[in-house]
Design a protein around this motif. Structure first.
Motif, mmCIF file in Angstrom:
data_model
loop_
_atom_site.group_PDB
_atom_site.id
_atom_site.type_symbol
_atom_site.label_atom_id
_atom_site.label_comp_id
_atom_site.label_asym_id
_atom_site.label_seq_id
_atom_site.Cartn_x
_atom_site.Cartn_y
_atom_site.Cartn_z
ATOM 1 N N GLU A 122 10.755 8.589 -11.672
ATOM 2 C CA GLU A 122 11.832 8.233 -10.737
ATOM 3 C C GLU A 122 11.410 7.104 -9.808
ATOM 4 O OE1 GLU A 122 10.804 11.206 -11.421
ATOM 5 O OE2 GLU A 122 12.534 12.337 -12.196
ATOM 6 N N ILE A 123 10.191 7.195 -9.289
ATOM 7 C CA ILE A 123 9.704 6.152 -8.374
ATOM 8 C C ILE A 123 9.529 4.829 -9.115
ATOM 9 C CG2 ILE A 123 7.817 5.455 -6.858
ATOM 10 C CD1 ILE A 123 7.294 8.411 -6.307
ATOM 11 N N SER A 124 8.953 4.902 -10.320
ATOM 12 C CA SER A 124 8.739 3.692 -11.125
ATOM 13 C C SER A 124 10.064 3.026 -11.482
ATOM 14 C CB SER A 124 7.974 4.042 -12.408
ATOM 15 O OG SER A 124 6.711 4.558 -12.113
ATOM 16 N N LEU A 125 11.055 3.851 -11.837
ATOM 17 C CA LEU A 125 12.371 3.307 -12.189
ATOM 18 C C LEU A 125 13.019 2.638 -10.985
ATOM 19 C CD1 LEU A 125 14.588 3.014 -14.302
ATOM 20 C CD2 LEU A 125 15.480 5.235 -13.572
ATOM 21 N N THR A 126 12.888 3.251 -9.812
ATOM 22 C CA THR A 126 13.463 2.671 -8.590
ATOM 23 C C THR A 126 12.811 1.332 -8.262
ATOM 24 O OG1 THR A 126 13.908 4.889 -7.707
ATOM 25 C CG2 THR A 126 13.921 3.047 -6.147
ATOM 26 N N TYR A 182 0.835 -1.211 0.000
ATOM 27 C CA TYR A 182 0.000 0.000 0.000
ATOM 28 C C TYR A 182 0.868 1.260 0.000
ATOM 29 C CZ TYR A 182 -3.395 3.538 1.317
ATOM 30 O OH TYR A 182 -4.178 4.670 1.332
ATOM 31 N N GLY A 183 1.976 1.224 0.735
ATOM 32 C CA GLY A 183 2.874 2.379 0.773
ATOM 33 C C GLY A 183 3.451 2.692 -0.597
ATOM 34 N N LEU A 184 3.858 1.662 -1.329
ATOM 35 C CA LEU A 184 4.405 1.871 -2.670
ATOM 36 C C LEU A 184 3.331 2.381 -3.622
ATOM 37 C CD1 LEU A 184 6.658 -1.310 -2.977
ATOM 38 C CD2 LEU A 184 7.417 1.055 -2.688
ATOM 39 N N TYR A 185 2.123 1.832 -3.464
ATOM 40 C CA TYR A 185 1.007 2.304 -4.305
ATOM 41 C C TYR A 185 0.712 3.776 -4.023
ATOM 42 C CZ TYR A 185 -3.763 3.010 -5.912
ATOM 43 O OH TYR A 185 -4.885 3.512 -6.519
ATOM 44 N N ALA A 186 0.738 4.157 -2.736
ATOM 45 C CA ALA A 186 0.475 5.549 -2.350
ATOM 46 C C ALA A 186 1.545 6.480 -2.910
ATOM 47 C CB ALA A 186 0.402 5.669 -0.831
ATOM 48 N N LEU A 187 2.791 6.033 -2.909
ATOM 49 C CA LEU A 187 3.876 6.841 -3.478
ATOM 50 C C LEU A 187 3.628 7.144 -4.956
ATOM 51 C CD1 LEU A 187 7.163 5.339 -1.963
ATOM 52 C CD2 LEU A 187 6.325 7.682 -1.695
ATOM 53 N N LEU A 188 3.272 6.093 -5.688
ATOM 54 C CA LEU A 188 3.035 6.260 -7.122
ATOM 55 C C LEU A 188 1.780 7.077 -7.403
ATOM 56 C CD1 LEU A 188 3.904 2.616 -8.203
ATOM 57 C CD2 LEU A 188 5.122 4.654 -8.942
ATOM 58 N N ASP A 189 0.805 6.959 -6.518
ATOM 59 C CA ASP A 189 -0.469 7.625 -6.756
ATOM 60 C C ASP A 189 -0.441 9.108 -6.385
ATOM 61 O OD1 ASP A 189 -3.255 7.518 -7.523
ATOM 62 O OD2 ASP A 189 -3.729 7.751 -5.384
ATOM 63 N N HIS A 190 0.311 9.461 -5.357
ATOM 64 C CA HIS A 190 0.298 10.836 -4.862
ATOM 65 C C HIS A 190 1.422 11.695 -5.434
ATOM 66 C CE1 HIS A 190 -2.304 8.896 -1.858
ATOM 67 N NE2 HIS A 190 -2.855 10.100 -1.710
ATOM 68 N N PHE A 191 2.580 11.092 -5.650
ATOM 69 C CA PHE A 191 3.722 11.867 -6.155
ATOM 70 C C PHE A 191 3.845 11.679 -7.668
ATOM 71 C CE2 PHE A 191 4.557 11.078 -1.704
ATOM 72 C CZ PHE A 191 4.954 12.322 -1.250
ATOM 73 N N ILE A 192 2.848 12.203 -8.375
ATOM 74 C CA ILE A 192 2.797 12.017 -9.826
ATOM 75 C C ILE A 192 3.966 12.719 -10.520
ATOM 76 C CG2 ILE A 192 1.396 12.420 -11.890
ATOM 77 C CD1 ILE A 192 -1.070 12.252 -10.150
ATOM 78 N N ASP A 193 4.414 13.832 -9.951
ATOM 79 C CA ASP A 193 5.532 14.573 -10.557
ATOM 80 C C ASP A 193 6.820 13.754 -10.559
ATOM 81 O OD1 ASP A 193 3.845 16.700 -10.933
ATOM 82 O OD2 ASP A 193 4.418 17.716 -9.063
ATOM 83 N N TYR A 194 6.916 12.819 -9.635
ATOM 84 C CA TYR A 194 8.112 11.956 -9.548
ATOM 85 C C TYR A 194 7.793 10.522 -9.975
ATOM 86 C CZ TYR A 194 9.755 15.878 -6.720
ATOM 87 O OH TYR A 194 10.099 17.141 -6.280
#
Length: 261
Positions: free
Chosen positions: A127-131, A112-124
């Motif tokens: 970078e998040i997807s690549l990591t 859920y934490g990873l999903y929230a990162l991708l969902d909320h920090f769209i500007d990044y």
């Protein structure tokens, strides 16, 4: 090639193949009450890799079959790890169930934490997807490397199930085809799925290569031991003896009789 139907078909093929290949292993572990021969390091890497990769598929709204494929694959791997702790490590069932509940809770939290990162920090997002892709792909590859190394080191693929390898290869290939029919092509997901066909294809080739080699190193040759059928030997001896007696009698009869005067 935009074809949702084809993407779903190939996706579900991948689900079936990756599920079927693990169910016999789970059943076999249950029957023999042991996970001997199962690489726990390999399955642990795959579980964590799937745990990291699955939220990415959900966040990017990938095809449902691909999400199910990784989710079911991770669940089945967790079952095998549970069997290892229960059958081989002999951990108390009560402690084991508590540990399993904690692992599931932590896994859900991470996902859920990873999903929230991708969902909320769209500007990044990139970078998040690549990591996430680098981490999950590295873990997927890390599960295969010990198997390839062991085959190369021992120059043998004894005990390897080519059917298992082929199913894993085809499952990964079906997932890649599912991505092809669902544009835009997701290179991040491709980087994870392509790991499987590459390594399984290598393992499949090595299984045939070392399986057809004639090895002479460290082999001791012994004199062949002949085993005779005793009754047959006696019969042959009797036949030989009879022939010798008949030959002797013929020789005597062919000699001229001596006349005594």
């Amino acid at each position: 090639m935009d074809s949702p139907a084809a993407a779903n078909v190939f996706g579900y093929i991948g689900v079936v193949l990756w599920s079927i290949q693990l169910l016999p292993q789970i059943r076999w572990n249950y029957i023999r009450k042991s996970t001997e021969g199962v690489s726990i390091l390999c399955f642990s890497c795959w579980y964590i890799g799937g745990l990291v990769f699955c939220p990415y598929l959900v966040a990017t709204e990938s095809a449902v079959p691909l999400i199910l494929q990784i989710a079911l694959f991770s669940i089945l791997i967790l079952v095998i790890l549970f069997q290892h702790c229960y059958y081989d490590k002999k951990i108390d069932p009560k402690k084991l169930y508590i540990s399993l509940a904690i692992i599931i809770a932590v896994s859900v939290g991470i996902a859920y934490g990873l999903y929230a990162l991708l969902d909320h920090f769209i500007d990044y997002d990139f970078e998040i997807s690549l990591t996430i892709t680098i981490i999950s792909a590295s873990l997927m590859a890390g599960g295969f490397i010990p198997a390839v190394y062991e085959i190369l080191k021992s120059q043998s693929a004894e005990g390897l199930s080519r059917i298992f390898v082929a199913m894993d290869f085809l499952g990964g290939t079906a997932s890649i085809l599912s991505l092809v029919f669902a544009p835009p092509f997701d290179y991040m997901s491709f980087a994870n799925f392509v790991i499987v066909p590459c390594f399984e294809g290598t393992i499949f080739f090595l299984s045939f290569y070392y399986g057809t080699q004639v090895k002479t190193k460290d082999i001791e040759y012994e004199e062949p031991t002949l085993h005779f059928n005793r009754s047959l030997t006696r019969s042959r001896r009797a036949t030989t003896q009879s022939r010798a007696e008949m030959s002797t009698m013929d020789n005597k009869s062919s000699q001229p009789s001596s006349i005594v005067i």
